[in-house]
Design an enzyme around this catalytic site. Sequence first.
Site, PDB file in Angstrom:
ATOM      1  N   HIS A  36       0.778  -1.153   0.146  1.00 62.42           N
ATOM      2  CA  HIS A  36      -0.066   0.178   0.001  1.00 62.42           C
ATOM      3  C   HIS A  36       0.820   1.175  -0.137  1.00 62.42           C
ATOM      4  O   HIS A  36       0.678   2.141  -0.616  1.00 62.42           O
ATOM      5  CB  HIS A  36      -0.742   0.015   1.285  1.00 62.42           C
ATOM      6  CG  HIS A  36      -1.686   1.216   1.461  1.00 62.42           C
ATOM      7  ND1 HIS A  36      -2.883   1.361   1.158  1.00 62.42           N
ATOM      8  CD2 HIS A  36      -1.379   2.232   2.056  1.00 62.42           C
ATOM      9  CE1 HIS A  36      -3.384   2.469   1.288  1.00 62.42           C
ATOM     10  NE2 HIS A  36      -2.310   3.209   2.127  1.00 62.42           N
ATOM     11  N   GLU A  37       1.783   1.296   0.769  1.00 57.71           N
ATOM     12  CA  GLU A  37       2.732   2.371   1.051  1.00 57.71           C
ATOM     13  C   GLU A  37       3.572   2.656  -0.329  1.00 57.71           C
ATOM     14  O   GLU A  37       3.543   3.700  -0.673  1.00 57.71           O
ATOM     15  CB  GLU A  37       3.793   2.233   2.136  1.00 57.71           C
ATOM     16  CG  GLU A  37       2.978   2.391   3.593  1.00 57.71           C
ATOM     17  CD  GLU A  37       2.170   3.372   3.619  1.00 57.71           C
ATOM     18  OE1 GLU A  37       2.358   4.446   3.300  1.00 57.71           O
ATOM     19  OE2 GLU A  37       1.063   3.180   4.290  1.00 57.71           O
TER      20      GLU A  37
ATOM     21  N   HIS B  25       1.421   4.357  -3.028  1.00 57.49           N
ATOM     22  CA  HIS B  25       1.385   5.774  -3.012  1.00 57.49           C
ATOM     23  C   HIS B  25       2.614   6.335  -3.868  1.00 57.49           C
ATOM     24  O   HIS B  25       2.217   7.491  -4.356  1.00 57.49           O
ATOM     25  CB  HIS B  25       1.424   6.210  -1.590  1.00 57.49           C
ATOM     26  CG  HIS B  25       0.131   6.163  -0.736  1.00 57.49           C
ATOM     27  ND1 HIS B  25      -0.931   6.815  -1.189  1.00 57.49           N
ATOM     28  CD2 HIS B  25      -0.208   5.653   0.460  1.00 57.49           C
ATOM     29  CE1 HIS B  25      -1.706   6.599  -0.478  1.00 57.49           C
ATOM     30  NE2 HIS B  25      -1.395   5.887   0.570  1.00 57.49           N
TER      31      HIS B  25
ATOM     32  N   GLU C  90      -6.388   6.555  -1.214  1.00 58.31           N
ATOM     33  CA  GLU C  90      -6.192   5.310  -0.501  1.00 58.31           C
ATOM     34  C   GLU C  90      -6.571   4.166  -0.863  1.00 58.31           C
ATOM     35  O   GLU C  90      -6.298   3.168  -0.825  1.00 58.31           O
ATOM     36  CB  GLU C  90      -6.964   5.576   1.112  1.00 58.31           C
ATOM     37  CG  GLU C  90      -6.174   6.678   1.727  1.00 58.31           C
ATOM     38  CD  GLU C  90      -4.653   6.608   2.109  1.00 58.31           C
ATOM     39  OE1 GLU C  90      -4.228   5.555   2.106  1.00 58.31           O
ATOM     40  OE2 GLU C  90      -3.983   7.623   2.023  1.00 58.31           O
TER      41      GLU C  90
HETATM   42 ZN   LIG Z   1      -2.388   5.134   2.538  1.00 55.75          ZN
END
Ligand SMILES: [Zn+2]
Length: 299
Positions: free
Chosen positions: A169-170, A173, A226
């Site tokens: 997830h990071e 980004h 997100e």
């Molecule tokens: Zn996030």
Amino acid sequence: MNNSFGNNNGRQPTQGRRRGGGIRWIILLGFAVYGGCYYFSNRTVDPYTGEKVLIDAGLDASQEKAMGLQAYQEILSQERPIDPNTPQAQQVRAIAQRLIAKVPEVEAALAAENGLQASNFSQDFDWEVNVIASDQANAFCLPGGKMAVYTGLLPVAQSEDALAVVMGHEIAHALLRHGAQRMAQQKLTQIGQMAGAASGMDPQQQQMVMAAMGYGYLLPYAREHETQADEVGLMLAAAACYDPAQAMPLWERMSQSSGGQAPPEFSSTHPNPGTRIQNLTALQAKAMEYRQRFCTSAQ
Ligand SMILES: [Zn+2]
């Protein structure tokens, strides 16, 4: 004698106000044109999502990397990175390496689904991951690939698979250039603020407009980021042979452990836990397909 002309000593306030109003509209129009030009000349299509996004065209990979590096060095100088030779740090580094190795294939596959070519924007990233001693259940990846995992995340993640979901997830980004998109949004917001001030809007009115923008535009925009990072991150984790089904219990634990006191990356901008878990559940079939396609070598 007509009352409405009786008290103004010959001045004509109505006409004056109208003239002031005209200037205000011309100023607002000028800023709208400026904002519009900025918006339309900096639109680009993101290969991962196929969506049009706003990123300053003048901001290239090397500048983004330099900004990420500077922020990283500041954070590391204030926090306590643990010895990179400890088993914890080695484990985190190994997960990062597996995820990063799958970036080109996952980017190409997602881009192809959108009828696009991969941009390979991240090919010059200088990936690095440190583990920071802290109670926070947090992690981040800055533009340019500088990452950190906080030790407080490890007991919440509980397994390598779940840790890979958070780290994916990071990383997503950074791949999706969300930092650069936020900078462009801030620039548009500044143009809006200047317009408000220059047109003589009173501070209270300006605050109301900015608050409405925050709730109506910037917050949903952050939530959208997100959701995108969840999807791209899950595909990365699956492609790197991790179990995507661990994503749902992981985010359950994350929302329980935060108890309303979540660290910045996992608090207000994150989708509400129920929605997030629904989205991740709906993505499981696609994630398993990615796992079958890309998890080839024994890892
Ligand atoms: Zn996030």
